[in-house]
Write an enzyme that holds these catalytic residues in place. Structure first.
Site, PDB file in Angstrom:
ATOM      1  N   ARG A 136     -38.493  42.056  -6.010  1.00 12.20           N
ATOM      2  CA  ARG A 136     -37.573  41.938  -4.880  1.00 12.20           C
ATOM      3  C   ARG A 136     -36.153  42.255  -5.350  1.00 12.20           C
ATOM      4  O   ARG A 136     -35.879  42.321  -6.540  1.00 12.20           O
ATOM      5  CB  ARG A 136     -37.615  40.539  -4.258  1.00 12.20           C
ATOM      6  CG  ARG A 136     -37.085  39.425  -5.152  1.00 12.20           C
ATOM      7  CD  ARG A 136     -37.310  38.060  -4.498  1.00 12.20           C
ATOM      8  NE  ARG A 136     -36.783  36.969  -5.279  1.00 12.20           N
ATOM      9  CZ  ARG A 136     -37.385  36.369  -6.296  1.00 12.20           C
ATOM     10  NH1 ARG A 136     -38.570  36.799  -6.709  1.00 12.20           N
ATOM     11  NH2 ARG A 136     -36.821  35.351  -6.926  1.00 12.20           N
ATOM     12  N   TYR A 168     -33.451  39.700 -19.314  1.00 11.88           N
ATOM     13  CA  TYR A 168     -34.420  38.675 -18.929  1.00 11.88           C
ATOM     14  C   TYR A 168     -35.821  39.243 -19.096  1.00 11.88           C
ATOM     15  O   TYR A 168     -36.085  40.390 -18.738  1.00 11.88           O
ATOM     16  CB  TYR A 168     -34.166  38.316 -17.467  1.00 11.88           C
ATOM     17  CG  TYR A 168     -35.092  37.307 -16.854  1.00 11.88           C
ATOM     18  CD1 TYR A 168     -34.756  35.963 -16.831  1.00 11.88           C
ATOM     19  CD2 TYR A 168     -36.288  37.700 -16.262  1.00 11.88           C
ATOM     20  CE1 TYR A 168     -35.597  35.029 -16.241  1.00 11.88           C
ATOM     21  CE2 TYR A 168     -37.134  36.777 -15.673  1.00 11.88           C
ATOM     22  CZ  TYR A 168     -36.780  35.444 -15.667  1.00 11.88           C
ATOM     23  OH  TYR A 168     -37.614  34.527 -15.084  1.00 11.88           O
ATOM     24  N   ASP A 184     -40.012  25.875 -14.820  1.00 12.44           N
ATOM     25  CA  ASP A 184     -39.750  27.312 -14.989  1.00 12.44           C
ATOM     26  C   ASP A 184     -38.707  27.508 -16.091  1.00 12.44           C
ATOM     27  O   ASP A 184     -37.654  28.103 -15.872  1.00 12.44           O
ATOM     28  CB  ASP A 184     -39.287  27.916 -13.662  1.00 12.44           C
ATOM     29  CG  ASP A 184     -39.333  29.429 -13.664  1.00 12.44           C
ATOM     30  OD1 ASP A 184     -40.011  30.011 -14.535  1.00 12.44           O
ATOM     31  OD2 ASP A 184     -38.676  30.039 -12.800  1.00 12.44           O
TER      32      ASP A 184
END
EC number: 3.6.1.1
Length: 162
Positions: free
Chosen positions: A30, A42, A89
């Site tokens: 997205r 990342y 996470d």
């Protein structure tokens, strides 16, 4: 401790790419709803399985952004503990192993506070405008906790694979 990190998203991007673990190809997941860009490169640590069922996330401090799919040999210096709509996470903060410009960074205490604050601000707010998504807890922990989580994630991977 050293490991390979596969870069998925270069620093400065609003595109959220993910490696499709069945095909090995990079897929656009997205475009971020918030007007914010990733503050570091990342990706994920190879051969790990995080609490969320995906490979353990990694942030790599680099002077220039890399390309999706590039492998970086890295070492952990700390970890950003985060809980989102799917649960734990965590994101391991890393520096490249073979770049002497990072030799002075041994732990989270060695990373400039502004850098840590900028990363935290991004991850606390990057889902703010996305329906049904949220971050409810987030903070930094040191290298020892990061290494322990990497080890747990390696064990989860060995037990269940991906």
């Amino acid at each position: 401790m050293q490991f390979d990190v596969t870069i998925e998203i270069p620093k400065g991007q609003r595109n959220k790419y993910e490696v499709d673990h069945k095909t090995g190809r990079v897929r656009l997941d997205r475009y971020l709803y918030t007007p914010m860009a990733y503050p570091t490169d990342y990706g994920f640590i190879e051969d790990t399985l995080g609490e969320d069922g995906d490979p353990l996330d990694a942030l790599v401090l680099l002077p220039e952004p890399l390309f999706p799919g590039v492998l970086v040999e890295a070492r952990p210096v700390g970890m950003f503990r985060m809980v989102d709509e799917h649960g734990g996470d965590d994101k391991v903060l890393c520096v490249p192993v073979n770049d002497h410009r990072w030799d002075h960074i041994h732990g989270i205490i060695d990373v400039p506070t502004f850098e840590l604050d900028a990363i935290k601000h991004f991850f606390v707010h990057y889902k703010d405008l996305e329906p049904g998504k949220f971050v409810k807890a987030a903070d930094w922990v040191g290298r020892d906790e990061a290494e322990a989580e990497v080890q747990r994630s390696v064990e989860r991977f060995k037990a269940g694979g991906h």
